[in-house]
Write a protein that holds these residues in place. Structure first.
Motif, PDB file in Angstrom:
ATOM      1  N   GLU A 138      33.701  -9.081  16.639  1.00  0.00           N
ATOM      2  CA  GLU A 138      33.777  -7.620  15.896  1.00  0.00           C
ATOM      3  C   GLU A 138      35.105  -6.960  15.686  1.00  0.00           C
ATOM      4  O   GLU A 138      36.153  -6.929  16.002  1.00  0.00           O
ATOM      5  N   SER A 197      37.478  -4.131  14.605  1.00  0.00           N
ATOM      6  CA  SER A 197      38.180  -2.884  15.706  1.00  0.00           C
ATOM      7  C   SER A 197      37.856  -1.593  15.500  1.00  0.00           C
ATOM      8  O   SER A 197      37.228  -1.679  14.057  1.00  0.00           O
ATOM      9  N   PHE A 198      37.964  -0.527  16.177  1.00  0.00           N
ATOM     10  CA  PHE A 198      37.699   1.168  15.664  1.00  0.00           C
ATOM     11  C   PHE A 198      38.456   0.989  14.185  1.00  0.00           C
ATOM     12  O   PHE A 198      37.446   1.850  13.997  1.00  0.00           O
ATOM     13  N   LYS A 241      36.271  -0.057  11.565  1.00  0.00           N
ATOM     14  CA  LYS A 241      34.729   0.190  11.527  1.00  0.00           C
ATOM     15  C   LYS A 241      34.963   1.891  11.549  1.00  0.00           C
ATOM     16  O   LYS A 241      33.734   2.502  10.780  1.00  0.00           O
ATOM     17  N   GLY A 264      32.445   4.994  20.362  1.00  0.00           N
ATOM     18  CA  GLY A 264      32.206   4.489  19.512  1.00  0.00           C
ATOM     19  C   GLY A 264      32.629   5.164  17.968  1.00  0.00           C
ATOM     20  O   GLY A 264      33.370   6.804  17.962  1.00  0.00           O
ATOM     21  N   LYS A 313      40.679  -2.964  21.043  1.00  0.00           N
ATOM     22  CA  LYS A 313      39.710  -3.177  19.650  1.00  0.00           C
ATOM     23  C   LYS A 313      39.241  -1.921  19.644  1.00  0.00           C
ATOM     24  O   LYS A 313      38.551  -1.555  17.985  1.00  0.00           O
ATOM     25  N   THR A 314      38.589  -1.263  20.729  1.00  0.00           N
ATOM     26  CA  THR A 314      36.495  -0.190  20.792  1.00  0.00           C
ATOM     27  C   THR A 314      37.224   1.214  20.735  1.00  0.00           C
ATOM     28  O   THR A 314      37.141   2.137  21.107  1.00  0.00           O
ATOM     29  N   ASN A 343      26.318  -2.466  18.029  1.00  0.00           N
ATOM     30  CA  ASN A 343      26.268  -3.663  16.503  1.00  0.00           C
ATOM     31  C   ASN A 343      25.713  -3.400  15.541  1.00  0.00           C
ATOM     32  O   ASN A 343      26.117  -3.762  14.864  1.00  0.00           O
ATOM     33  N   THR A 350      26.108  -6.235  21.185  1.00  0.00           N
ATOM     34  CA  THR A 350      27.019  -5.561  20.541  1.00  0.00           C
ATOM     35  C   THR A 350      28.669  -7.072  20.807  1.00  0.00           C
ATOM     36  O   THR A 350      27.381  -7.784  21.589  1.00  0.00           O
ATOM     37  N   GLU A 376      32.163  -4.952  27.191  1.00  0.00           N
ATOM     38  CA  GLU A 376      31.495  -3.901  26.975  1.00  0.00           C
ATOM     39  C   GLU A 376      29.887  -3.590  27.084  1.00  0.00           C
ATOM     40  O   GLU A 376      29.296  -2.591  27.270  1.00  0.00           O
TER      41      GLU A 376
END
Length: 250
Positions: A65, A67-68, A71, A101, A147-148, A173, A183, A188
């Motif tokens: 995954e 991280s924000f 991405k 997101g 993380k998001t 994702n 995802t 989440e």
């Protein structure tokens, strides 16, 4: 050791299921961290790995995954155009849920409709809309995932269960006909499912790199999606259309 031999060994380590860090590889191969970063960039460009903050993982890892922040800069132009198109679908007086997101966050920038009620689990989006007197914002609350930047879990879900909205703008994702919308994080994924249950229409916002990507946690089967807002049709778009899904291209 030659560069190609070093990269081959790095790839072997990653494909064995291990994540690697730049600092560790630097010590292991007795080269500078700048050299290792260059190796990882070349491996990523070749489609072999996915770079992370400070290291890399296998491209095939389903529970990886980003991280924000990691991405945020990828497919930036496509994400902003997708969000712009999504914002144009919101009409005066609509009630909408906007998922957290890196694509959905841009909706606030292009939201022109008046008298809209926005339900969101995104701390960033809530902050960006906080100065809009013509938009009512309801924040779900919940466990904040660093993380998001998403608020998830039982508290967020209890709020969402009490609300019914016209439209949901959902992030994910990955999506595939066989594996559905996915995802990496289980908690989440469950919060996203509750969002879907409370919406009359579900708009999935994804850039074209997400097609045929499969992650660890199932959000929903593809059939639960009404519209896909994206920058490019997938090669098997007819299979989606057969299931009644409509594509909205930027």
């Amino acid at each position: 050791m030659f560069a190609e031999e070093r990269k081959a060994k790095i790839l072997e380590m990653i494909n064995s299921g291990n994540s690697v860090r730049v600092s560790e590889l630097s010590r292991l191969f007795n080269v500078s961290e700048a050299t290792i970063r260059r190796d990882l960039i070349e491996l990523e460009q070749a489609g072999c790995i996915v770079r992370t903050h400070g290291g890399a993982v296998s491209k095939t890892s389903t529970n990886f995954e980003p991280s924000f922040k990691e991405k945020q800069d990828k497919f930036l132009k496509e994400k902003e155009q997708i969000a712009k198109k999504a914002a144009s679908l919101i009409e005066d007086g609509d009630t909408v849920t906007i998922d957290s997101g890196t694509t959905t966050q841009f909706i606030s920038k292009y939201l022109n409709a008046k008298g809209v009620t926005v339900v969101t689990n995104s701390v960033n989006l809530a902050d960006e809309l906080s100065d809009r007197e013509d938009v009512e914002v309801i924040v779900t609350g919940g466990l904040l995932r660093t993380k998001t930047k998403a608020m998830v879990g039982p508290v967020a879900e209890e709020t969402l269960k009490k609300l019914k909205v016209d439209k949901l703008f959902l992030g994910a994702n990955g999506i595939s006909i066989k594996s559905g919308v996915t995802t990496p994080n289980i908690v989440e994924a469950n919060t996203k499912r509750v969002m879907i249950e409370g919406a009359k229409e579900v708009f999935l916002l994804i850039d074209s790199s997400k097609f045929d990507e499969v992650n660890f946690s199932l959000i929903c089967p593809v059939s639960k999606i009404d519209y896909i807002v994206t920058d490019k049709l997938p090669k098997d778009y007819e299979k989606y259309e057969y299931l009644g899904i409509k594509f909205i291209l930027t």
